[in-house]
Design an enzyme around this catalytic site. Structure first.
Site, mmCIF file in Angstrom:
data_model
loop_
_atom_site.group_PDB
_atom_site.id
_atom_site.type_symbol
_atom_site.label_atom_id
_atom_site.label_comp_id
_atom_site.label_asym_id
_atom_site.label_seq_id
_atom_site.Cartn_x
_atom_site.Cartn_y
_atom_site.Cartn_z
ATOM 1 N N TYR A 145 -3.144 -58.799 -24.152
ATOM 2 C CA TYR A 145 -3.505 -57.691 -23.168
ATOM 3 C C TYR A 145 -4.656 -58.125 -22.305
ATOM 4 C CZ TYR A 145 -3.293 -53.042 -21.124
ATOM 5 O OH TYR A 145 -3.014 -51.882 -20.542
ATOM 6 N N LYS A 167 -8.454 -52.366 -17.665
ATOM 7 C CA LYS A 167 -8.453 -50.904 -18.062
ATOM 8 C C LYS A 167 -9.928 -50.568 -18.422
ATOM 9 C CE LYS A 167 -4.143 -49.818 -18.061
ATOM 10 N NZ LYS A 167 -3.667 -49.058 -16.915
HETATM 11 N N1 NAD Z 1 4.078 -48.584 -21.483
HETATM 12 C C1 NAD Z 1 2.906 -48.766 -22.218
HETATM 13 O O1 NAD Z 1 2.885 -49.150 -23.420
HETATM 14 C C2 NAD Z 1 1.490 -47.965 -21.531
HETATM 15 C C3 NAD Z 1 0.508 -47.726 -22.555
HETATM 16 C C4 NAD Z 1 -0.701 -47.207 -22.012
HETATM 17 C C5 NAD Z 1 -0.843 -47.081 -20.525
HETATM 18 N N2 NAD Z 1 0.049 -47.517 -19.977
HETATM 19 C C6 NAD Z 1 -0.279 -47.689 -18.292
HETATM 20 O O2 NAD Z 1 0.513 -46.359 -17.650
HETATM 21 C C7 NAD Z 1 0.695 -46.754 -16.365
HETATM 22 C C8 NAD Z 1 2.371 -46.869 -15.765
HETATM 23 O O3 NAD Z 1 2.896 -48.002 -16.575
HETATM 24 P P1 NAD Z 1 4.295 -47.796 -17.372
HETATM 25 O O4 NAD Z 1 4.347 -48.438 -18.523
HETATM 26 O O5 NAD Z 1 4.990 -46.657 -17.097
HETATM 27 O O6 NAD Z 1 5.377 -49.005 -16.477
HETATM 28 P P2 NAD Z 1 5.928 -49.132 -15.079
HETATM 29 O O7 NAD Z 1 6.380 -50.348 -14.750
HETATM 30 O O8 NAD Z 1 7.262 -48.279 -15.230
HETATM 31 O O9 NAD Z 1 5.021 -48.220 -14.079
HETATM 32 C C9 NAD Z 1 3.897 -49.386 -13.493
HETATM 33 C C10 NAD Z 1 3.965 -48.732 -11.855
HETATM 34 O O10 NAD Z 1 3.079 -49.482 -11.054
HETATM 35 C C11 NAD Z 1 3.421 -49.572 -9.977
HETATM 36 N N3 NAD Z 1 2.578 -50.435 -8.993
HETATM 37 C C12 NAD Z 1 2.140 -51.929 -9.349
HETATM 38 N N4 NAD Z 1 1.516 -52.271 -8.341
HETATM 39 C C13 NAD Z 1 1.330 -51.398 -7.437
HETATM 40 C C14 NAD Z 1 0.709 -51.141 -6.012
HETATM 41 N N5 NAD Z 1 0.297 -52.260 -5.276
HETATM 42 N N6 NAD Z 1 0.908 -49.877 -5.506
HETATM 43 C C15 NAD Z 1 1.156 -48.827 -6.047
HETATM 44 N N7 NAD Z 1 2.134 -49.037 -7.305
HETATM 45 C C16 NAD Z 1 2.087 -49.992 -7.816
HETATM 46 C C17 NAD Z 1 4.812 -49.914 -10.121
HETATM 47 O O11 NAD Z 1 5.649 -49.867 -8.768
HETATM 48 C C18 NAD Z 1 5.371 -49.213 -11.064
HETATM 49 O O12 NAD Z 1 5.918 -48.013 -10.695
HETATM 50 C C19 NAD Z 1 -0.038 -48.014 -16.159
HETATM 51 O O13 NAD Z 1 -1.201 -47.669 -15.534
HETATM 52 C C20 NAD Z 1 0.013 -48.581 -17.430
HETATM 53 O O14 NAD Z 1 -0.869 -49.513 -17.717
HETATM 54 C C21 NAD Z 1 1.147 -48.096 -20.358
#
Ligand code: NAD
Length: 255
Positions: free
Chosen positions: A154, A161
């Site tokens: 990570y 984060k």
């Molecule tokens: N998937 C996991 O295991 C997990 C766990 C904990 C936290 N998260 C967090 O959840 C959130 C959503 O991620 P996800 O897993 O649904 O993946 P995802 O790829 O579906 O979503 C990530 C989003 O970030 C957007 N993005 C990237 N750069 C951008 C910018 N400059 N302006 C606006 N939007 C932008 C992308 O368009 C995308 O929609 C993130 O913050 C991720 O770190 C994910």
């Protein structure tokens, strides 16, 4: 029976596929009675197509959180659809490939800076942009992966984060007097596009389901979506600056 988010106007950022945590949060919010507006980054026609899979139509506005013009014009573009906002989901994360999976020691500052800007500073940028529509208070929710500890692979995303965690606490402090709560939902691993782009994600998710006291399914974003809706609702009225752990309980274990 009325829904948890009946009458609430919610802005949901971060939908890119129908696996996105944001997609499932938008779906659950609509099912709970919310009026949802989406923002999309870049591939807008794709986001618009994904939006048609929601239970109800939702407008899609363009938003790159690092684009000053997009942020500045967001309130007037939002007002074409809603008179105000009661809740906002920041579900955005990005760091260049050198920041994830590669040796931690090798990532150049320019890449780390991009990761911190898009994944952490943007919570401030988005909150500032929507403030004019949150006159009556409300709930801002960001998405976290527990950054109090170091994980395999990570790397600098974990550092970003940690910055997001701190940013949410300072925003909570600043915006509390206006009745605005700012919290993070710290989720366990969920298979999304962002997750799959982490080389070594399999290491992160491995054994999570076995370790979690409540169990955990990396293919089921519903518990995370429901928890986001709970934090967006009126039912955690005295909670701000908090990380709500939604990981099946893994954070509570030693080994
Ligand atoms: N998937 C996991 O295991 C997990 C766990 C904990 C936290 N998260 C967090 O959840 C959130 C959503 O991620 P996800 O897993 O649904 O993946 P995802 O790829 O579906 O979503 C990530 C989003 O970030 C957007 N993005 C990237 N750069 C951008 C910018 N400059 N302006 C606006 N939007 C932008 C992308 O368009 C995308 O929609 C993130 O913050 C991720 O770190 C994910």
């Amino acid at each position: 029976m009325s829904g948890l988010l009946e009458g609430k106007r919610i802005l949901v950022t971060g939908v890119i596929t129908d696996a996105s945590i944001a997609f499932h949060a938008a779906k659950a919010a609509q099912e709970q009675g919310a009026e949802v507006v989406l923002t999309g980054f870049g591939r807008l026609s794709l986001v618009e197509r994904i939006a048609t899979r929601l239970p109800k139509p939702a407008p899609v506005l363009e938003l790159d959180v690092s684009n000053a013009e997009h942020l500045e014009t967001l309130p007037e573009r939002l007002r074409q659809h809603v008179s105000g906002l009661d809740g906002v989901l920041h579900s955005i994360g990005y760091a260049p490939p050198s920041c994830l999976g590669e040796p931690f020691l090798d990532a150049p500052w320019e890449d780390v800076a991009t990761g911190v800007e898009i994944s952490a500073y943007s919570l401030k940028s988005l909150s500032t942009a929507v403030l004019p529509l949150m006159g009556e208070g409300g709930s801002i929710v960001g998405m976290d992966f527990d950054a109090r500890v170091a994980w395999p692979a990570y790397n600098w995303m974990g550092v970003a984060k940690a910055a997001l965690e701190s940013t949410s606490r300072y925003l909570a402090r600043e915006l509390g007097p206006q009745g605005i709560r700012v919290n993070l939902v710290s989720a366990g691993p969920v298979r999304t596009m962002a997750a799959k782009s982490i080389p070594g994600f399999s290491e992160l998710e491995a054994g999570w389901g076995d370790r979690a006291p409540l169990g955990w399914d990396v293919n089921d974003p519903t518990p995370v979506a429901k928890s986001i809706c709970a934090v967006l609702s009126d039912w955690l009225p005295a909670t701000t600056g908090s990380m709500i752990m939604v990981d099946g309980g893994v954070h509570s274990l030693g080994i």
